[in-house]
Scaffold this active site. Sequence first.
Site, PDB file in Angstrom:
ATOM      1  N   ASN A   1     -30.685  24.808  19.161  1.00 12.05           N
ATOM      2  CA  ASN A   1     -31.111  23.679  19.983  1.00 12.05           C
ATOM      3  C   ASN A   1     -31.525  24.161  21.368  1.00 12.05           C
ATOM      4  O   ASN A   1     -30.751  24.849  22.045  1.00 12.05           O
ATOM      5  CB  ASN A   1     -29.963  22.668  20.142  1.00 12.05           C
ATOM      6  CG  ASN A   1     -30.439  21.363  20.750  1.00 12.05           C
ATOM      7  OD1 ASN A   1     -31.132  20.581  20.085  1.00 12.05           O
ATOM      8  ND2 ASN A   1     -30.101  21.135  22.009  1.00 12.05           N
ATOM      9  N   GLU A   2     -32.715  23.834  21.752  1.00 12.33           N
ATOM     10  CA  GLU A   2     -33.211  24.127  23.108  1.00 12.33           C
ATOM     11  C   GLU A   2     -32.746  25.486  23.628  1.00 12.33           C
ATOM     12  O   GLU A   2     -32.059  25.569  24.657  1.00 12.33           O
ATOM     13  CB  GLU A   2     -32.808  23.004  24.064  1.00 12.33           C
ATOM     14  CG  GLU A   2     -33.490  21.697  23.737  1.00 12.33           C
ATOM     15  CD  GLU A   2     -33.324  20.633  24.826  1.00 12.33           C
ATOM     16  OE1 GLU A   2     -32.421  20.746  25.653  1.00 12.33           O
ATOM     17  OE2 GLU A   2     -34.134  19.682  24.836  1.00 12.33           O
TER      18      GLU A   2
ATOM     19  N   GLU B   1     -37.326  14.989  20.148  1.00 10.69           N
ATOM     20  CA  GLU B   1     -36.422  14.117  20.897  1.00 10.69           C
ATOM     21  C   GLU B   1     -37.203  13.390  21.973  1.00 10.69           C
ATOM     22  O   GLU B   1     -38.106  13.954  22.585  1.00 10.69           O
ATOM     23  CB  GLU B   1     -35.344  14.925  21.645  1.00 10.69           C
ATOM     24  CG  GLU B   1     -34.308  15.604  20.813  1.00 10.69           C
ATOM     25  CD  GLU B   1     -33.318  16.380  21.682  1.00 10.69           C
ATOM     26  OE1 GLU B   1     -33.172  16.048  22.874  1.00 10.69           O
ATOM     27  OE2 GLU B   1     -32.706  17.317  21.165  1.00 10.69           O
TER      28      GLU B   1
HETATM   29  C1  GLA Z   1     -31.627  17.670  25.201  1.00  9.08           C
HETATM   30  C2  GLA Z   1     -30.721  18.107  24.072  1.00  9.08           C
HETATM   31  C3  GLA Z   1     -29.971  16.965  23.456  1.00  9.08           C
HETATM   32  C4  GLA Z   1     -29.496  15.979  24.481  1.00  9.08           C
HETATM   33  C5  GLA Z   1     -30.688  15.497  25.282  1.00  9.08           C
HETATM   34  C6  GLA Z   1     -30.336  14.446  26.291  1.00  9.08           C
HETATM   35  O1  GLA Z   1     -32.905  17.445  24.821  1.00  9.08           O
HETATM   36  O2  GLA Z   1     -31.391  18.808  23.076  1.00  9.08           O
HETATM   37  O3  GLA Z   1     -28.869  17.506  22.749  1.00  9.08           O
HETATM   38  O4  GLA Z   1     -28.575  16.587  25.318  1.00  9.08           O
HETATM   39  O5  GLA Z   1     -31.217  16.588  25.973  1.00  9.08           O
HETATM   40  O6  GLA Z   1     -31.458  13.997  26.978  1.00  9.08           O
END
Ligand code: GLA
Length: 693
Positions: free
Chosen positions: A151-152, A309
């Site tokens: 993730n990110e 997202e």
């Molecule tokens: C990021 C993360 C998510 C969440 C969002 C909140 O994009 O990937 O897990 O924390 O931010 O805006």
Amino acid sequence: MASILNRAMLHGGDYNPDQWLSSPDILARDIELMKQAHVNCVSLAIFAWSALEPEEGVYTFDWLQNVIDRLYENGIYTVLATPSGARPAWMAQKYPEVLRVDETLHRNHYGDRHNHCYTSPIYREKVWEMDSRLSKAFGNHPGVILWHISNEYSGACYCPLCQEEFRRFLKKKYKTLDALNAAYWTGFWSHTYTDWSQIEAPVPRGEMLLHGLSVDWHRFVTQRTVDFFNWEKAAVRAGGSELPVTTNLMSFYYDLDYTKFADSLDLVSWDSYPSWRTDPRGDVAVAIHTAMAHDYMRSLKRQPFLLMENTPNQVNWKQINRLKAPGQNLLAAMQAVAHGSNSVQYFQWRQSRGGNEKFHGAVVDHYGEPDTRVFREVAEVGKTLEQLAPLCKTCPQPQVALILDRENEWAIDEACSPRKPMRYEETLESHYQAFWRLGIGVDVVSADADLTPYRLVIAPMLYMYREGVAEKLRAFVEAGGTLVGTYWSGLVDENDLCYLGPTPAGGMHEVFGVRYQEIDPLRDTDENAMTWNDKTYALHDLCELVEPLADRWVEEGEDGPTACFAANEKTAEILACYEKDFYAGYPALTVHNFGKGKAYYLASRAEDAFYVDFYTKLAGELSLSRALDADLPEGVTATLREGEGCKVVCVQNFNTEPVSISLRTPVRPFGEPDGEAVTTLSLPGYGFAFVTP
Ligand code: GLA
Ligand code: ZN
């Protein structure tokens, strides 16, 4: 049957049932609500490591099996994540090396997320074990469609293992210490390295002034992260799943060069959190910034991407977390689709009861029922996406490329440049906004991109010409392309070593027909000006003094000597000059015919209105196709997706007020081949329309 990825728009979001394992009735309720919201896809297990391996070596996948099965039975597909973005406490306690060391050279304690060491053999082994097991268990499940790797990805680790890996990276690149010393010009201030072990990552208490080293460190961080991604991908493959892989990127995230991920990703996806109703420049500026981000992400593979997202109403991590106004969520969703997204996903489906994101917006909030403004608007997005399924196989295919080169930006920022800030990305946005207002598509690509698909290439502040860049730009113009270059271009090589001789380097001074002489940085309160096509435009930030490659002489006037230039068709034509300061009369905008093409050189940063007028003229001369044959009102844009015989234009109104657009060529509503052709489009505030040209 073809994967849902190729036949429908995805709608859903991050779903974290692992937070609700003590409330078993929630899953059934969520499925019921998902159906009402027209959700067909959720992302699972993103931060579920503790629920999947509560103790070392004890794997508990039953709950996940149950969730995936139940969702699938109800027509909801799963994007399955690997949980490496956050790790359980037991792991950090037993193996502290998995924790990151920060740039103060201290190791983090357990906490937060996204803070692991990418090199640690133990972390890699644990991730391999987890990912390959998940793959074996679920990688061939008919309900699972895509891998969401970690993730990110973000940040860097400065631990001894990563420092050793950095030295290995440098040895591979330079082979000898002599070559590295030469590249970094280490003779300056006696910084010559005599042993590889002397090299350390740039940190505030250490070496921050070897610009070549700093840029290499940025490159290394990207390389480490891509390497870690590839490790996870290999683990998933080792577990037996051949499903496509993605990872959620963050558009203009500064510390990674996302173009280096492109080959490893099967699909690009990203997380979009614009500051609607917050940014002091207003929502039209936010729309332009977001449009450029979508285009940048799409251009990584020049294929449709996924919006992985966004928030249905608000985030909780900005200074002020404003709500999206009614209609704004739908419009933002359609904007993503217009720029090539095949999904609209939210963070998150069900609002957490505790933890750091309990007040972050979610589709289902703590109230838990569907009779909320947010839920209704999300359902509306879902319904709309169902009608847009045919767009899946189309994509914007721009004729214009804007070069955003991450290594170039790092180099500009690391070097002691003439002013701070240099405003690289803001400058790119000034060029970009003109095309947004004209409804002309733009790809946002690196300097390494193939330029053959484009008619117009814009390369603002391309300070760093890596090997091959000048040759490619030159060939592009020679073959008939139009190039727009600006001040602060072609000055250094990939190690931030200045080119000797005329610049822009690599013979590009011949292409532009001008040679760099000096640059005068302005204070924020200073302004220069130029007049082009009878209009005067303010100039900011930087004024470069260039010499056209023509006969040049100096005349003694009443106010002292003035430079004069011969009008010679073999050299650049001067289109506008500076109007103030001692360089009044020096060229500010030039054009040069080179081969079959043309190269413009803009010597200063102009106000936004200039780019609109300039590119309107160029678009006419180059017959660049506009998505809509119309003059678009302020705050309105139009975007074209095409492919497989299908052409669809999405017109978007980012104003709160309605607009009416008069069309020179009529259009029909999308999906209604027998629908009446119209020559006027009326859109409400935050309205949009899909039409067929
Ligand atoms: C990021 C993360 C998510 C969440 C969002 C909140 O994009 O990937 O897990 O924390 O931010 O805006
Ligand atoms: Zn490390």
